[in-house]
Design a protein around this motif. Structure first.
Motif, PDB file in Angstrom:
ATOM      1  N   SER A   1       0.837  -1.261  -0.095  1.00  0.00           N
ATOM      2  CA  SER A   1      -0.003  -0.076  -0.091  1.00  0.00           C
ATOM      3  C   SER A   1       0.796   1.137  -0.089  1.00  0.00           C
ATOM      4  CB  SER A   1      -0.923  -0.053   1.373  1.00  0.00           C
ATOM      5  OG  SER A   1      -1.841  -1.003   1.196  1.00  0.00           O
TER       6      SER A   1
ATOM      7  N   ASP B   1      -5.986  -0.556  -4.710  1.00  0.00           N
ATOM      8  CA  ASP B   1      -5.483  -0.852  -3.322  1.00  0.00           C
ATOM      9  C   ASP B   1      -6.403  -2.086  -2.504  1.00  0.00           C
ATOM     10  OD1 ASP B   1      -4.171  -1.685  -1.033  1.00  0.00           O
ATOM     11  OD2 ASP B   1      -4.077   0.356  -0.100  1.00  0.00           O
ATOM     12  N   GLU B   2      -6.053  -3.231  -2.683  1.00  0.00           N
ATOM     13  CA  GLU B   2      -6.869  -4.441  -2.380  1.00  0.00           C
ATOM     14  C   GLU B   2      -8.662  -4.175  -2.538  1.00  0.00           C
ATOM     15  OE1 GLU B   2      -5.645  -6.672   0.895  1.00  0.00           O
ATOM     16  OE2 GLU B   2      -3.660  -6.027   0.785  1.00  0.00           O
TER      17      GLU B   2
HETATM   18 MG   LIG Z   1      -2.286  -2.578   2.528  1.00  0.00          MG
END
Ligand SMILES: [Mg+2]
Ligand SMILES: Nc1ncnc2c1ncn2[C@@H]1O[C@H](COP(=O)(O)OP(=O)(O)O)[C@@H](O)[C@H]1O
Lengths: 368, 272
Positions: free
Chosen positions: A43, A158-159
């Motif tokens: 991240s 991000d995910e």
């Molecule tokens: Mg992360």
């Protein structure tokens, strides 16, 4: 000229180094996936590309322009957050229009773009709703829609799927892949889920503790992992590892010993697609090595077995069965086999593996 | 104990608390509707013919209506300014790191640790020096001093509970700092802002000490006028109670109107 290039990117918080010299290049239109265990800095890396985190050292360029210290808005990137980050007090339309309003776009152009994106994502009927009136999957679509309307140069994820249930996750994964085909835009996608990485990526960047372990296509990573970390991370179920000793080293063939090998010996040949096929000769008699066996490469075969294991447990997956079986010493190995073989706990299992499907790693865990 | 008797006890407890808190209000309102004779009767009379004579009298009195106007001017300005100045400060405290942040924060909080009476004399002398006695401005300034910390305190807490991702998403979309504050923090901070506005309003509306010390004739506020009836040989209880009722009414209505926000605001941060 690469579309996205990272050179020696470092991120430190105080004297805690989170990203430690990451460098790689992506071509225009590529789908890049950063994958790695939780806390490895994925991240942080993504947020540095977005401009949300200061880059401690190194240079970042997007579309031929150095943007290491450029304002986030000026980088023309869009990001889909894990939390979706929809503005709760605005309707879906307003959420998607916000960035365009910031760009001072005329109202009818904004409407046209939002409706276009809503049509692509099939959220047209939801435009007047508030985010709290949407399901998880719908919120996800809105978050993606908000990124699409701005026609960014680079998409960052991000995910994005980690808050969805398994079925929706699969569905959205396919939609993201389809979206990438349709828009042809460069995307960088962060996940800790190797299945997402394998299915979505043109190229995968495997990270560990703030460093790149390996960059390659999904097949390259599967066929030729550079070390035990990548080998264990890519592929599902996880690769089995077994310690062994080199007994004989021929030109392109190694004979290994371990008590659970049939007759105590196992022959390993160069692997198809293996990156270091010719390097096998480097191993010397007496070397301690780690043998890597993928569960899907192990077959139950009484005719020409290579290993003898004792069955511990079976999991019926419907079309296939996962068997956990223990060698004479060490940890249980998993075996993925089609159908539903009749195996009971305690049974002795003859297991076959083709010599060219054996992965080998040296004492330091690097691929041989 | 069975569920039913527990509920009964609960209800009884509530009843006692309610009568304890509401009785003074009842007494004030009912007294304001009595004639002087009924007011002074001992034992008190419970049944009487209500009269609006006291109200007629106080509204005829320029002093009372003027005082209510003064109160409205001072209180509304104070509340408005406290919110306008306090919310950006709260945003800064909630979201930015800067030198002296902790000291500033402590200063805001410690402002509320001082008993107002300690400062009454210095403030009076200060106001005298700068020729601000008996002006709206001096009351607005001193109320602002007391209310700003409350607004900042509550709003900082409220703003901190807004996910950072929202701000970052907005930044990526090209919103500048002020736009983020106006389009994201202000609308999402409404519960906290409402609560702090109520606190500010009530505090300033009820404040007596500084209003008494810093005003003469011109800008006497409602509480000051209510107490001013207490001079002389006769206590006009009817007028005092009628004035009291008129003073309490706006805050009560205001608080009732926004009580839902109030409860939400007071429990905010509870789940953090
Ligand atoms: Mg992360
Ligand atoms: N603001 C911060 N201050 C200090 N450490 C941080 C900060 N943000 C992240 N970290 C640390 O950086 C590491 C990587 O975080 P992150 O990039 O979120 O990992 P990932 O996304 O791979 O799970 C973690 O160990 C985390 O504790």
């Amino acid at each position: 000229m690469a579309f996205l290039s990272l050179d020696g990117i470092v991120k430190r918080y105080g004297d805690h180094t989170v990203v430690d010299g990451v460098g790689f290049r992506a071509e225009k239109g590529e789908f890049i996936v950063f994958v790695g265990p939780s806390g490895c800095g994925k991240s942080t890396l993504l947020r540095m590309i977005a401009g949300l985190e200061e880059i401690t050292a190194g240079t970042l360029a997007i579309d031929g322009r150095e943007v290491t210290h450029v304002e986030p808005a000026a980088r023309q990137v869009a990001m889909v957050f894990q939390s979706y980050a929809l503005y709760p007090h605005m309707s879906v339309f307003e959420n998607m229009a916000f960035g365009l309003q910031m760009a001072k776009m005329p109202a009818d152009e904004i409407r046209r773009r939002v409706e276009e994106a809503a049509a692509i994502l099939q959220i047209g009927p939801l435009l007047q709703r508030k985010p709290r009136q949407l399901s998880g999957g719908q919120r996800q679509r809105v978050a993606i829609g908000r990124a699409i309307v701005r026609h960014p140069k680079l998409f960052l994820f991000d995910e994005p799927l980690s808050n969805l249930d398994a079925e929706l996750r699969t569905q959205m994964r396919i939609e993201i892949a389809r979206l990438h085909q349709k828009l042809g835009v460069t995307m960088v996608y962060v996940t800790h889920d190797q299945i997402e990485a394998m299915t979505l990526a043109d190229r995968i960047v495997v990270l560990r503790a703030g460093r790149i372990e390996q960059v390659g296509t999904p097949s390259e990573l599967y066929d030729a992992p550079v070390n035990t970390f990548v080998a264990g991370f890519i592929g599902s179920p996880r690769m089995n590892f077994l310690p062994a000793t080199v007994a004989e080293a021929a030109e392109d063939r190694l004979t290994l010993t371990h008590p659970s090998f049939v007759d105590g010996r196992l022959v390993a040949a160069p692997r198809r697609g293996g990156a270091r096929v010719g390097a096998r000769g480097g191993a010397r008699v007496g070397d301690r090595v780690t043998v890597g066996l993928r569960p899907e490469h192990l077959a139950l075969d009484g005719a020409a077995p290579s290993l003898r294991l004792r069955a511990e447990m079976t999991e019926n997956l419907g079309g296939s069965t996962q068997i956990y079986a223990r060698p004479a010493d060490g940890e249980a190995l998993s075996i993925l086999t089609p159908g539903r073989p009749a195996v009971a706990a305690g049974d002795e299992l003859p297991v076959r593996v083709a010599p060219e499907q054996i992965y080998l790693f040296d004492g330091a865990g690097l691929a041989i | 104990m069975t569920g039913r008797s527990a509920r009964l006890l609960h209800a009884l407890g509530l009843l006692v608390t309610l009568s304890f808190t509401l009785f003074p209000f009842y007494w004030m309102v009912s007294s304001s509707l009595k004639e002087q004779a009924a007011l002074l009767a001992s034992p008190p009379v419970w049944l009487f013919r209500p009269t609006l004579a006291n109200y007629a009298e106080i509204f005829a009195d320029q002093k009372v209506s003027g005082a209510i106007l003064n109160s409205l001017i001072v209180v509304c300005t104070t509340t408005f300014l406290a919110v306008c100045l306090g919310t950006p400060a709260a945003y800064a405290l909630a979201r930015f790191e800067f030198r002296g942040k902790r000291d500033l924060w402590f200063w805001f909080i410690s402002n509320r640790m001082i008993s107002p009476i300690v400062l009454a004399l210095p403030v009076y002398l200060l106001a005298l020096q700068v020729n601000l006695l008996d002006t709206h401005l001096v009351l607005i300034l001193i109320y602002l001093t007391f209310n700003l910390p409350i607004v900042i305190w509550i709003c900082t807490d409220q703003f901190r509970s807004i996910p950072r991702d929202l701000e970052q998403a907005a930044r990526l979309e090209g919103a500048d700092q002020f736009t983020i504050f106006r389009r994201i923090y202000l609308p999402l901070g409404v519960p906290g802002i409402a609560v702090s506005a109520i606190f500010s309003f009530i505090f300033s509306w009820n404040e007596l000490l500084y209003a008494l010390v810093l005003t003469r004739r011109q800008v006497q506020t409602a509480p000051v006028v209510a107490t001013s009836f207490m001079s002389g040989y006769e206590l006009p209880w009817g007028k005092i109670m009628a004035t009291g009722t008129v003073i309490v009414l706006p805050v009560t209505l205001f608080a009732l109107a926004v009580s839902r926000h109030m409860v939400r605001g007071l429990t905010m941060g509870a789940t953090k």
